[in-house]
Write a protein that holds these residues in place. Structure first.
Motif, mmCIF file in Angstrom:
data_model
loop_
_atom_site.group_PDB
_atom_site.id
_atom_site.type_symbol
_atom_site.label_atom_id
_atom_site.label_comp_id
_atom_site.label_asym_id
_atom_site.label_seq_id
_atom_site.Cartn_x
_atom_site.Cartn_y
_atom_site.Cartn_z
ATOM 1 N N THR A 1 0.837 -1.189 0.000
ATOM 2 C CA THR A 1 0.000 0.000 0.000
ATOM 3 C C THR A 1 0.878 1.247 0.000
ATOM 4 O OG1 THR A 1 -0.106 0.159 2.419
ATOM 5 C CG2 THR A 1 -1.751 -1.241 1.334
ATOM 6 N N ASP B 1 -1.433 -4.871 1.290
ATOM 7 C CA ASP B 1 -2.823 -4.826 0.837
ATOM 8 C C ASP B 1 -3.497 -6.115 1.296
ATOM 9 O OD1 ASP B 1 -5.240 -4.723 -0.430
ATOM 10 O OD2 ASP B 1 -4.422 -4.783 -2.473
ATOM 11 N N ASN C 1 -6.348 -7.068 1.017
ATOM 12 C CA ASN C 1 -7.370 -7.570 0.091
ATOM 13 C C ASN C 1 -6.769 -8.414 -1.028
ATOM 14 O OD1 ASN C 1 -9.646 -6.276 1.345
ATOM 15 N ND2 ASN C 1 -8.924 -4.336 0.478
ATOM 16 N N ASN C 2 -5.445 -8.533 -1.037
ATOM 17 C CA ASN C 2 -4.782 -9.343 -2.053
ATOM 18 C C ASN C 2 -4.934 -10.819 -1.670
ATOM 19 O OD1 ASN C 2 -2.599 -10.844 -3.446
ATOM 20 N ND2 ASN C 2 -1.994 -8.813 -4.174
#
Length: 446
Positions: free
Chosen positions: A224, A230, A232-233
């Motif tokens: 990020t 991140d 959400n990866n």
């Protein structure tokens, strides 16, 4: 007359060679300049870097009027904080060193304008003799060379060979099985069951292993703007969960600090850490009950993802010079030239487990005959490094400011959690649920 003219010309050539861009040297043997030096190459007495500094001071340094004085030893993870403290000043702050080793993120935090740009002190021809990726690792985005490469490390797997032989005979697990992450974690589970609940491996830098595994699986960029992950990866999370499931069951652990200590006391069978850890391995294992046996150290390349292009971390500090006077900048460049001469650099890295920084140096290692004891361990180390150098793609470590402080926070949290997670798993709690708790820890760090 001709002889005298030739002598004058020869002196002029030498002066031109030893100064930047042919400028007149500011160094004087009769008025020596002292460079205070902080480094991270071994906090023990008689470290290889300290011995080199002493040699420089006795020879070229004395001839040219330069004295290098080691005034502080630290670890790579902590030296950045000490440097910032010194730069800020204050009554109790240490004096800012003239020369120091650090990561590029530490250097940029000090301010590029406050540091010597090595591009101004070395010619393009000189720099062409160094591994391009190692040079790039010490550059800012605008191409300023703040960190001069003197050594680079990567991560490898180091095993207690005596203990592994018994494990292998009983279970059929071989060293070849440890070449992939899938085989590594499977072997860790088998060792835990066979040994009655002992961890197979202590990892010094588990987040880096997770990163490389995720990238080999095609995760893409997972950082990020704030310099963390991140969450959400999906691919990155699954790579983390593979590690976390093994951690939750006690198959692997985050090392106390450096895994070699836990390998040498028999607490774990193997350690995944820096190639430089070879310097701290004994040739015997001394178990907690006082019994001993030969270490028979086996060094293996870092595991990789089956069927994917292998990645390796490219780590290690570089050498910075704080910008004060042109005389000190010239003195620093003289020391760096001397330190990175081909044969001397090869001798240094061969003593410390690092990778050489000059082009073609790995070929010279094949016939190298001056490894320290135990010689066979060092031969295995450099054989493994050569495999990785030829078939793995090197990847620089993150350079976000404050990143390593966050990583330390993560590791501290995992060390606390690993004290209770295996017992909870043995009591019947869901392995995935326990692994998710470690993921929540990572997500909570900002």
């Amino acid at each position: 007359m001709k002889k005298r003219l030739f002598s004058l010309l020869l002196v002029s050539v030498l002066v031109f060679t030893l100064t930047s861009c042919g400028e007149k040297s500011l160094l004087r043997e009769t008025d020596p300049v002292t460079l205070n030096f902080w480094h991270v190459y071994g906090e023990q007495s008689g470290s290889p870097m300290d011995l080199l500094v002493q040699e420089f001071n006795r020879t070229v340094g004395q001839e040219k009027g330069v004295r290098v004085q080691v005034t502080n030893l630290s670890s790579a993870s902590k030296i950045g904080g000490f440097l910032k403290e010194a730069q800020k000043g204050g009554r109790d702050a240490p004096e800012m060193p003239d020369l120091f080793t650090c990561h590029i993120s530490d250097a940029t935090a000090l301010g590029s304008d406050n540091l010597v740009d090595w591009n101004a002190r070395f010619t393009a021809e000189e720099l062409s003799n160094f591994v391009p990726g190692f040079l790039a690792d010490g550059m800012t985005e605008d191409g300023t060379l703040l960190l001069f490469p003197i050594s680079k490390s990567t991560q490898l797997l180091m095993c207690n060979g005596s203990g592994f032989a018994r494990f292998s005979q009983a279970t059929g697990v071989s060293y070849a099985d440890l070449s992939t992450w899938e085989g590594f974690y499977d072997a860790a589970g088998k060792f835990y069951d066979w040994s009655g609940g002992e961890a197979f491996c202590a990892l010094d830098y588990p987040i880096r292993s997770v990163e490389l595994n995720a990238l080999e699986h095609g995760s893409g960029d997972f950082y990020t703007k704030s310099g963390w992950y991140d969450t959400n990866n999906v691919v990155f999370k699954e790579s983390w969960m593979q590690f976390a499931r093994s951690l939750a069951q006690g198959h692997v652990v985050v090392s106390d600090l450096y895994s070699n200590t836990q390998v040498m006391t028999g607490d774990v069978l193997s350690g995944l850490g820096s190639s430089a850890a070879i310097l701290y391995y004994n040739d015997t294992v001394t178990y907690r009950d006082g019994t001993q046996e030969p270490m028979d150290l086996h060094v293996l390349p870092m595991p990789k993802t089956a069927g994917a292009d292998a990645l390796m971390t490219q780590a290690g500090v570089g050498l910075c010079a704080y910008k004060t006077t042109n005389q000190k900048a010239e003195a620093a460049a003289l020391f760096v030239r001397w330190l990175t001469e081909s044969e001397r650099n090869l001798d240094f890295v061969a003593q410390t487990g690092y990778m050489p920084v000059r082009n073609g140096a790995f070929d010279a290692i094949e016939n190298y005959d001056k490894f320290p004891e135990p010689t066979e361990s060092y031969r295995q180390l450099y054989a493994a490094l050569k495999i990785m150098q030829e078939s793995y793609t090197p990847l620089s470590e993150p350079r976000f400011e404050g990143y390593y402080g966050k990583v330390s926070q993560l590791y501290d949290g995992l060390r606390k959690m690993q004290q209770e997670l295996p017992a909870r798993a043995a009591a019947g709690e869901s392995i995935d649920t326990l692994a998710e708790e470690t993921w929540a820890l990572l997500c909570a760090i900002h």
